[in-house]
Motif scaffolding. Sequence first.
Motif, PDB file in Angstrom:
ATOM      1  N   ASP A 451      60.477  44.622  27.418  1.00 29.84           N
ATOM      2  CA  ASP A 451      61.816  44.879  26.867  1.00 29.84           C
ATOM      3  C   ASP A 451      62.900  44.445  27.838  1.00 29.84           C
ATOM      4  OD1 ASP A 451      60.805  46.981  28.458  1.00 29.84           O
ATOM      5  OD2 ASP A 451      62.169  48.452  27.587  1.00 29.84           O
ATOM      6  N   SER A 452      62.645  44.599  29.133  1.00 30.84           N
ATOM      7  CA  SER A 452      63.622  44.153  30.112  1.00 30.84           C
ATOM      8  C   SER A 452      63.710  42.626  30.134  1.00 30.84           C
ATOM      9  CB  SER A 452      63.234  44.688  31.496  1.00 30.84           C
ATOM     10  OG  SER A 452      63.867  43.950  32.499  1.00 30.84           O
ATOM     11  N   VAL A 476      57.257  44.343  24.006  1.00 26.96           N
ATOM     12  CA  VAL A 476      56.461  45.507  24.405  1.00 26.96           C
ATOM     13  C   VAL A 476      57.419  46.460  25.117  1.00 26.96           C
ATOM     14  CG1 VAL A 476      54.439  46.274  25.695  1.00 26.96           C
ATOM     15  CG2 VAL A 476      54.425  44.032  24.587  1.00 26.96           C
ATOM     16  N   ASN A 478      58.824  49.707  26.734  1.00 26.80           N
ATOM     17  CA  ASN A 478      58.579  50.972  27.453  1.00 26.80           C
ATOM     18  C   ASN A 478      59.879  51.575  27.960  1.00 26.80           C
ATOM     19  OD1 ASN A 478      59.178  49.267  29.540  1.00 26.80           O
ATOM     20  ND2 ASN A 478      57.438  49.824  30.834  1.00 26.80           N
ATOM     21  N   GLY A 480      62.215  50.387  29.712  1.00 27.76           N
ATOM     22  CA  GLY A 480      62.703  50.166  31.062  1.00 27.76           C
ATOM     23  C   GLY A 480      62.043  49.036  31.820  1.00 27.76           C
ATOM     24  N   ILE A 481      62.406  48.929  33.083  1.00 25.65           N
ATOM     25  CA  ILE A 481      61.915  47.905  33.997  1.00 25.65           C
ATOM     26  C   ILE A 481      60.754  48.501  34.786  1.00 25.65           C
ATOM     27  CG2 ILE A 481      62.571  46.382  35.910  1.00 25.65           C
ATOM     28  CD1 ILE A 481      65.534  46.871  34.963  1.00 25.65           C
TER      29      ILE A 481
HETATM   30 MG    MG Z   1      59.727  47.348  30.094  1.00 23.33          MG
END
Ligand code: MG
Length: 565
Positions: A451-452, A476, A478, A480-481
């Motif tokens: 996602d990042s 994918v 989640n 965040g990083i």
């Molecule tokens: Mg992520």
Amino acid sequence: ERSDGRERLVSGAKVVAQALKTQDVNYMFGIVGIPVTEIALAAQEVGIRYIGMRNEQAACYAASAVGYLTGRPGVCLVVSGPGLIHALGGMANANMNCWPLIVIGGSSERSQETMGAFQEFPQVEACRLYSKFSARPSSIEAIPSIIEKAVRSSIYGRPGACYVDIPADFVNLQVNVNAIRYMECCMPPPVSMAESSAVCMAASVIRNAKQPLLVIGKGAAYARAEESIRKLVEQCKLPFLPTPMGKGVIPDNHPNCVGAARSRALQFADVIVLFGARLNWILHFGLPPRYQPDVKFIQVDICAEELGNNVRPAVTLLGDINAVTKQLLEQFDKTPWQYPPESKWWKILREKMKSNEALSKELAFKKSLPMNYYTVFYHIQEQLPRDCFVVSEGANTMDIGRTVLQNYLPRHRLDAGTFGTMGVGLGFAIASALVAKDRNPGQQVICVEGDSAFGFSGMEVETICRYNLPIILLVVNNNGIYQGFDTDTWKEMAPPMCLLPHSHYEHVMIAFGGKGYFVQTPEELQKSLRQSLADTTKPSLINIMIEPQATRKAQDFHWLTRSNM
Ligand code: MG
Ligand code: ADP
């Protein structure tokens, strides 16, 4: 001269376009604006495919991927100042990856130089750090030879990025057509072979190996050495390990592929032959504890300066990978030899592969929700068309995805690469889809993004929809990083690695007319992927929610997690 006695004139923009076409350059990515709009129009007019992007960085990534995939550089066309600065990221990435690329930058008028002209910047100097060649033609008449030199430099020797600067006043200036001489298309790169004594020595080192290993890098993919390397693997029955983008040179499901025992193979091999793979961070510099202290490296590379970096090799084979592999094959034809298939080394490797694969499967079959990475990739792999391009980026998403998603064809995996660049995915996917469209219609592109990573070039979804490219984006997610958090933790302290929890990235695709899916279970993932693969009339984005704290399985070398490629 024309029949009415007036001279026939041609603009600088048209000379740039015709010079590129004459050098067999077929794709141009960019963003138009002062002073390059006319160059894009002229390029289209001469039959170069122009793709308008939303950020120069992504345009440059796309152009560099065309170079890797076709062996002919793509062009990135950018405006002066900030436009060129944005493209530097793409140039650096291409140069680090050893991929050919041409960047053409408009620049401010020569008559206003040093006066604080609109978007004035020392562009030729700025590009030097990021390229093999950076120049401004001295006149319109000089444009064809500078472009020929840039194209030639980008593909000869170690491939890389080249920059050509076109001042604004060149673009619309008209000159007599008879004053322009287009250089003939440069010859294909000359093929160099290794010294024959070195080839003999390499063959003898391989014959005497107790625990041999071939490492296949993206240099082998670029060199189109798949046929000869496969022959060597099969004739001598040697184990091989692909690097991330070396995947597919020989199919991942080949019985001699030891990808699933990567760490073990590197750690205990006594002879390692490197086919177009540098001993940089990706291969842990060739040093202990990841390798035996006395491991013998045989390096095959086209770049002499690369040979001997970080370790002292046993043998160096300077030359084109395909040609050098054929030289090695000749040795093994003269005196046939096979590595014994029942050796202890094969047993060690096979056992490790088996246990690693079992561990991944176990994680993949976990029924808990939200899903973990292995569950997600397992279900993607199940439906992945054999001939699709797999583009991938993100931290865990890319690292874990690579171990589960299989490649069966050379040059069909593109990822963050040598420079570890995030934001490359959408540009690479766009380039892959265009090349597929022209060569093998119906072939699909799967782009697996964290996602990042997706966020860096997310607006290129509009580009994908505008050109209606057969791309399936899998985000994918989640939150965040590296790892994200749930809504409560996020509200309380907003940790730096946090992104907005529960973001609906699929709406970005829907906004531009593509298909979007939000999935939280294996069943939803299977269904949306099946639908996306079946409906090739539209691009789609599947936003896959996973456990925000999910990670990879325990590693043997946990202190070097980012180097576990
Ligand atoms: Mg992520
Ligand atoms: P990986 O990331 O897969 O390990 P690298 O990018 O580190 O691969 O290495 C690729 C190497 O391949 C570079 O050192 C480059 O000089 C080399 N190379 C590129 N094209 C050829 C070719 N045609 N013949 C031989 N070596 C090549």
